[in-house]
Design an enzyme around this catalytic site. Structure first.
Site, PDB file in Angstrom:
ATOM      1  N   LEU A  16      -1.202  -2.329  11.208  1.00  0.00           N
ATOM      2  CA  LEU A  16      -2.201  -3.240  11.788  1.00  0.00           C
ATOM      3  C   LEU A  16      -3.570  -3.083  11.161  1.00  0.00           C
ATOM      4  CD1 LEU A  16      -1.384  -3.226  15.612  1.00  0.00           C
ATOM      5  CD2 LEU A  16      -1.121  -5.121  14.009  1.00  0.00           C
ATOM      6  N   ARG A  17      -3.761  -1.997  10.397  1.00  0.00           N
ATOM      7  CA  ARG A  17      -5.064  -1.734   9.765  1.00  0.00           C
ATOM      8  C   ARG A  17      -6.156  -1.592  10.830  1.00  0.00           C
ATOM      9  NH1 ARG A  17      -1.681  -0.686   5.714  1.00  0.00           N
ATOM     10  NH2 ARG A  17      -1.186  -2.448   4.392  1.00  0.00           N
ATOM     11  N   ASP A 242       7.674  -3.644   8.900  1.00  0.00           N
ATOM     12  CA  ASP A 242       6.825  -3.068   7.842  1.00  0.00           C
ATOM     13  C   ASP A 242       5.838  -4.120   7.333  1.00  0.00           C
ATOM     14  OD1 ASP A 242       5.686  -1.167   6.233  1.00  0.00           O
ATOM     15  OD2 ASP A 242       7.241  -1.217   4.694  1.00  0.00           O
TER      16      ASP A 242
HETATM   17  C1  NCD Z   1       2.741   0.003   3.392  1.00  0.00           C
HETATM   18  C2  NCD Z   1       1.217  -0.234   3.515  1.00  0.00           C
HETATM   19  O1  NCD Z   1       0.696  -1.109   2.828  1.00  0.00           O
HETATM   20  O2  NCD Z   1       0.594   0.448   4.324  1.00  0.00           O
HETATM   21  N1  NCD Z   1       3.188  -0.557   2.151  1.00  0.00           N
HETATM   22  C3  NCD Z   1       4.458  -0.910   1.833  1.00  0.00           C
HETATM   23  O3  NCD Z   1       4.674  -1.299   0.685  1.00  0.00           O
HETATM   24  N2  NCD Z   1       5.425  -0.881   2.700  1.00  0.00           N
HETATM   25  C4  NCD Z   1       3.060   1.455   3.530  1.00  0.00           C
HETATM   26  C5  NCD Z   1       4.524   1.761   3.689  1.00  0.00           C
HETATM   27  O4  NCD Z   1       5.107   1.566   4.747  1.00  0.00           O
HETATM   28  O5  NCD Z   1       5.124   2.234   2.722  1.00  0.00           O
HETATM   29 ZN    ZN Z   2       5.154   0.778   6.354  1.00  0.00          ZN
END
Ligand code: NCD
Ligand code: ZN
Length: 339
Positions: A16-17, A242
């Site tokens: 979610l940042r 994800d």
């Molecule tokens: C995720 C992220 O951007 O935080 N990136 C991704 O490619 N999945 C991190 C993660 O879950 O590996």
């Molecule tokens: Zn992730």
């Protein structure tokens, strides 16, 4: 019109940042999902209970729907102390996230060596306290073999701590599937992109940076075998998008960011996918029931979301002040719609 009503959808792997990015992306999830497992790899990583509780507040303040359940995760670092883990538990945090150092976005605080006297002690306490250990399982070898090379570590942890529930996050390699059968305490989450796309969708034609993620998308065989797990709602598997938003400029630059932003479209896309294979009846288990059982989630409300078999379009971009975020398949049409 054909429709499906999903009860308490859950997204068991979500980024979610923070700040503006959080405010502009959160409602795509919280308007439709009852809860989500929130990843801790922020620019200020969630390495303490204090930060985790602060982040939970920020999430709920940013969300329109205040009944949303954010399952905050604690980032496992070499300096995590036993007392901190106990403190986290007594504050309602139940998931510990392991990143190998350098494996993905904001993983520089992750573990250099996975099995050390310190981590073994932490796993033991995590097991005692009933934590779930959520793992980004990749080695630092050749990119297509990274999950496979991590397999022995999954096996070792599972064997040494048989009461510790271990989640293979965003399973991407069909060779990992046997771990689910072999170890009672190993589970997995699956993303939409790993069950519908392959490496061809990243580099098979022109380079498509919005499909670039970790773990990297793999072969048709991997996709098909993982898709089968999802369509059959294998009881040890549940949905974890994800969804990982990045600014467009950071995706497109040299050494661009890994992450697929799927939150705005995952639910209609999953309906379309499950219908295509005549498995809509299994979607409820994949999107909620399996997760409720496997993570022992008992305190959900009565949120229901109805999706209809009619056309909808995926937003082509989400505008932030300085730059955009591009959703997965942004601008394209789907055969199912929310509400
Ligand atoms: C995720 C992220 O951007 O935080 N990136 C991704 O490619 N999945 C991190 C993660 O879950 O590996
Ligand atoms: Zn992730």
């Amino acid at each position: 019109m054909e429709s499906i009503t999903l009860h308490n959808p859950l997204d068991m792997h979500l980024h979610l940042r923070e700040g503006e990015m959080l405010k502009n992306t959160i409602d795509f999830t919280t308007s439709f999902f009852s809860g989500a497992v929130i990843m801790p790899n922020l620019s200020t990583p969630i390495i303490t209970t204090y930060l985790a509780l602060q982040y939970r507040d920020e999430i709920l303040q940013s969300s329109k729907d205040k009944s949303f359940l954010p399952l905050i995760t604690l980032y496992l670092t070499d300096s995590l102390e036993e007392e901190e883990l106990k403190n986290a538990k007594s504050n309602g945090i139940r998931i510990l996230k392991l990143y190998p150092k350098g494996a993905t976005t904001n993983s520089q605080n992750g573990l250099d060596t996975i099995l050390t006297p310190h981590t073994l002690k932490i796993f033991e306490i995590a097991q005692e306290l009933g934590f779930i250990l959520s793992i980004h399982g990749e080695s630092n070898g050749f990119c297509m073999e990274r999950e496979y090379e991590f397999k022995t570590i999954f096996a070792q942890i599972a064997q040494s701590f048989p009461k510790l529930k271990i989640i293979i996050e965003h399973m991407s390699d069909h060779r990992s599937i046997e771990l689910l059968e072999r170890y009672e305490n190993i589970y997995a989450t699956l993303t939409l992109h790993h069950i519908t796309m392959t490496l061809d969708d990243v580099i098979g034609g022109g380079l498509r940076p919005h499909h670039f993620c970790k773990p990297i998308l793999k072969t048709p065989k991997d996709r098909d075998m993982l898709l089968k797990l999802a369509l059959n709602a294998h009881p040890k598997v549940c949905f974890g998008s994800d969804s990982a938003p990045h600014l467009e400029k950071n995706k497109l630059k040299d050494n661009g960011a890994a992450g697929v932003f799927s939150a705005p479209m995952v639910l209609p896309a999953l309906c379309e996918l499950f219908e295509k294979y005549d498995k809509l009846h299994n979607l409820q288990a994949f999107i909620s029931n399996n997760a409720q059982t496997n993570y022992n989630i008992t305190h959900l409300g009565k949120k229901s979301i109805t999706l209809y078999k009619k056309h909808s379009s995926i937003p082509s971009q989400i505008k932030l002040i300085q730059n955009n975020i591009i959703p997965l398949n942004g601008g394209q049409m789907l055969g199912w719609a929310l509400g």
